[in-house]
Scaffold this active site. Structure first.
Site, short mmCIF file in Angstrom:
data_model
loop_
_atom_site.label_atom_id
_atom_site.label_comp_id
_atom_site.label_asym_id
_atom_site.label_seq_id
_atom_site.Cartn_x
_atom_site.Cartn_y
_atom_site.Cartn_z
N ARG A 131 -28.65 -14.88 4.07
CA ARG A 131 -27.95 -15.01 2.78
C ARG A 131 -28.31 -16.33 2.10
O ARG A 131 -28.54 -16.37 0.89
CB ARG A 131 -26.44 -14.92 3.00
CG ARG A 131 -25.97 -13.52 3.27
CD ARG A 131 -24.58 -13.49 3.88
NE ARG A 131 -24.21 -12.10 4.18
CZ ARG A 131 -23.31 -11.74 5.08
NH1 ARG A 131 -22.67 -12.67 5.78
NH2 ARG A 131 -23.05 -10.47 5.30
N PHE A 154 -28.65 -6.21 -0.76
CA PHE A 154 -28.94 -6.48 0.64
C PHE A 154 -28.44 -7.84 1.10
O PHE A 154 -27.98 -8.63 0.31
CB PHE A 154 -30.39 -6.23 1.00
CG PHE A 154 -31.47 -6.97 0.26
CD1 PHE A 154 -32.75 -6.45 0.25
CD2 PHE A 154 -31.26 -8.18 -0.39
CE1 PHE A 154 -33.79 -7.12 -0.39
CE2 PHE A 154 -32.28 -8.85 -1.02
CZ PHE A 154 -33.54 -8.31 -1.02
N GLU A 155 -28.50 -8.04 2.43
CA GLU A 155 -27.87 -9.19 3.12
C GLU A 155 -26.34 -9.16 2.95
O GLU A 155 -25.68 -10.19 2.89
CB GLU A 155 -28.41 -10.53 2.60
CG GLU A 155 -29.92 -10.65 2.60
CD GLU A 155 -30.53 -10.77 3.98
OE1 GLU A 155 -29.80 -10.54 4.95
OE2 GLU A 155 -31.71 -11.08 4.09
N GLY A 156 -25.79 -7.96 2.85
CA GLY A 156 -24.37 -7.79 2.58
C GLY A 156 -24.15 -7.77 1.08
O GLY A 156 -24.56 -8.68 0.37
#
Length: 598
Positions: free
Chosen positions: A268, A405-407
């Site tokens: 992140r 993406f990456e949460g």
């Protein structure tokens, strides 16, 4: 290996909400040293000379082109930044890694592929691998001889990663793990050699495994047809009684979530840096076009509304840059001072956990800022912005995935507040005493304390008030909902937005104060950018707090708290039109982001 010297006192993750810091406590781009700049220059030149000439071939997925570029990057040492020197890497500090990520971002598909390999495809082995696993994989990952990737998402388990259905059972002879299931959206999956795979042992214990392409029962699906980042490989992968050596279990059975979440913290933060670099490139393209294109006998750059766009694009990028380098400095300093008996690698993992809040802020702020920048760039280009022959069309498509993406950004907003509340309730972060002290201040009424003075007195007050507003709204939410606050997602999101704005406001202010301290009036237009951001952010903070309070309270209690909010949010008016014009003029004078390295 480049190292970072940071003159700052130690601070806890999320501590910016209650801890006052001085300008000299904050790392800024002006503090990047010569070695770190050289790393960035090497990355920038590599992308310009090796990657950009091959964009057409990359967008068509010509076989071997992307893995070939990654291998070339490995030969230059651009893949081993996260790998300690004893395993063949360059062991870059966090600031160097941030500079590297930012400068690799001119072509998003390469940046994504780089991050999938050198970031989330490497971190799990570095932090959680056995000595044998590290020696076997990391030297070859550092050079690009082996390409790695991270396999967490599934068709029915995206944001809810722990709902994974991929199973792992131990073979009858106890020598192998047998995996069955499917993974989805795997970056680099089409050509990777090593796959970091998450599966549930016996369908229950979430765990992690290192899977090689040639293992029996492993297969790769077709490339996905994506809206953007078309040059990167994104595929599903399948396990049909896939046999994995027993020693390829990564970390411990049932502890896969520790591997997954720590890796995502690293990813992140890096994603925010990639987004920052992308924003700067788009500002450059938009400035050049605005000066070349004419309408009504004038260049686009001479129109006020175009200047307003360029100014705001730059101001938001300035805020993101200020936050990211501040966080990178804190992380680098903490890693460089491990506790007794703790290795540097172990310390790095602990620090990632410590600054998980700042990592989520980096991801959300970076991805939303670059989305704003590319959208406005398309508008500046007009019809040509919608045409694939012009760079902003691809940038527009490529940027959208960053919020997913990456949460997802929604998940990260929840995490920001949940982590803050967990730290508060655990006594790690004294938010509760700070909220109680604020309550006493509210009951006492306006104080006769002397207001801050100096060139940035109004901005100083706005930053302090933004933090108080968070404590006001968060305190009301905790009193009303207690442990159920996490279920009130709209309120939590509003609180997270206040947190991010407070961090951005303070980061901008401390950066410009440091610049002014170094050269008197040297801050110049940077001060205009900071003032414009802080003023507008104050309005956003007030709006988010009002939304949250109205959902938490009612009647006289609500009216009382809104009166307190108005008192905290009171500020002097600022001519932000003039400030944006000044920032836009600096952009147009240089045809690029004007605060580079400052």
């Amino acid at each position: 290996m480049a190292t970072t010297t940071i003159p700052q006192s130690a601070t806890r993750g999320g501590g910016f909400l209650i801890t006052a810091c001085r300008p000299e406590d904050v790392f800024t781009p002006a503090d990047v040293n010569d070695d770190q700049r050289l790393i960035g220059q090497t990355a920038e030149e590599f992308v310009a000379k090796e990657v950009l000439p091959l964009v057409a071939e990359l967008e068509q997925h010509k076989a071997g082109v992307m893995p070939g570029l990654l291998k070339k990057a490995g030969e230059l040492g651009l893949l081993g930044g996260g790998i300690p020197e004893e395993y063949g890497g360059t062991g870059l500090d966090k600031v160097s890694a941030t500079v590297l990520s930012e400068k690799l971002s001119a072509y998003a598909s390469f940046a994504v592929s780089h991050g999938g390999h050198a970031g989330i495809g490497t971190v799990p082995i570095v932090y959680f691998g056995t000595e044998e696993q590290k020696k076997k994989y990391l030297p070859k990952i550092a050079t690009g001889e082996l390409i790695s990737c991270y396999c967490l998402s599934e068709p029915q388990a995206g944001s809810d990663a722990l709902a994974a259905r991929t199973r792992a059972v131990l073979s009858a002879d106890g020598k192998e793990w047998i995996l069955n299931g499917q993974k989805m959206w795997i970056t680099n999956g089409g050509f990777a050699d090593v796959f970091v795979v998450f599966a549930k042992v016996d369908g229950e214990q979430f765990s992690c495994f290192l899977v090689e392409r040639g293992y029996p029962g492993f297969s790769v699906g077709a490339e996905e047809k994506k809206m953007g980042i078309k040059g990167s490989s994104t595929v599903p992968i399948f396990f049909e009684n896939c046999r994995v050596p027993k020693e390829n279990l990564l970390h411990e059975i049932g502890r896969g979530h520790i591997v997954a979440f720590n890796t995502l913290n690293a990813g992140r933060f890096a994603l925010g840096a990639y987004c920052l670099g992308g924003s700067k490139k788009v500002i450059e393209a938009a400035s050049k076009y605005a000066k070349e294109r004419t309408a009504f006998g004038k260049t686009l750059a001479s129109f006020g509304l175009i200047q307003a766009k360029l100014g705001e694009m730059t101001i938001r990028t300035f805020a993101v840059e200020s936050m990211i380098y501040r966080s990178a400095g804190m992380i680098a300093a903490a890693v460089e001072t491990p506790a007794a008996g703790v290795s540097k690698t172990q310390q790095a993992m602990h620090v990632l956990e410590e600054y998980a809040i700042e990592s989520s802020i980096s991801k959300v702020a970076g991805s939303e800022s670059v989305d704003y920048v590319v959208d406005e760039a398309v508008q500046i280009f007009g019809g040509y912005g919608f045409h694939e022959d012009y760079p902003v069309a691809r940038a527009y498509r490529d940027s959208r995935v960053n919020r997913i993406f990456e949460g997802t950004n929604e998940i990260n907003r929840m995490l920001i507040v949940q982590m803050l509340m967990k730290r508060a309730l655990g006594g790690v972060l004294p938010l509760i005493p700070a909220a109680m002290k604020l309550g006493e201040e509210v009951l006492a009424g306006p104080s006769g304390e002397e207001a801050p003075g100096g060139a940035f007195a109004e901005e100083e007050r706005s930053v302090a008030q933004a933090k108080k507003i968070f404590l006001l709204a968060a305190g009301a939410g905790m009193q009303r909902f207690r442990e159920r606050l996490a279920d009130e997602q709209e309120i939590v999101a509003a609180l997270a937005n206040i947190v991010m704005e407070a961090y951005a406001m303070e980061s901008c202010l401390r950066r410009v104060q440091r610049a002014a301290g170094r050269g008197g009036a040297a801050a110049g237009v940077m001060a205009d950018a900071a003032r414009a951001y802080i003023y507008d952010a104050g309005e956003r903070v007030e709006r988010e707090a009002r939304t949250a309070l109205a959902a938490i309270l009612e009647g006289d209690a609500l009216r009382t708290q809104l009166a307190v909010l108005r008192r905290f949010a009171k500020r002097e008016p600022v001519n932000t039109i003039s400030l944006r014009r000044n920032v836009a003029a600096a952009v147009l004078a240089q045809d690029r982001y004007p605060f580079e390295g400052r």
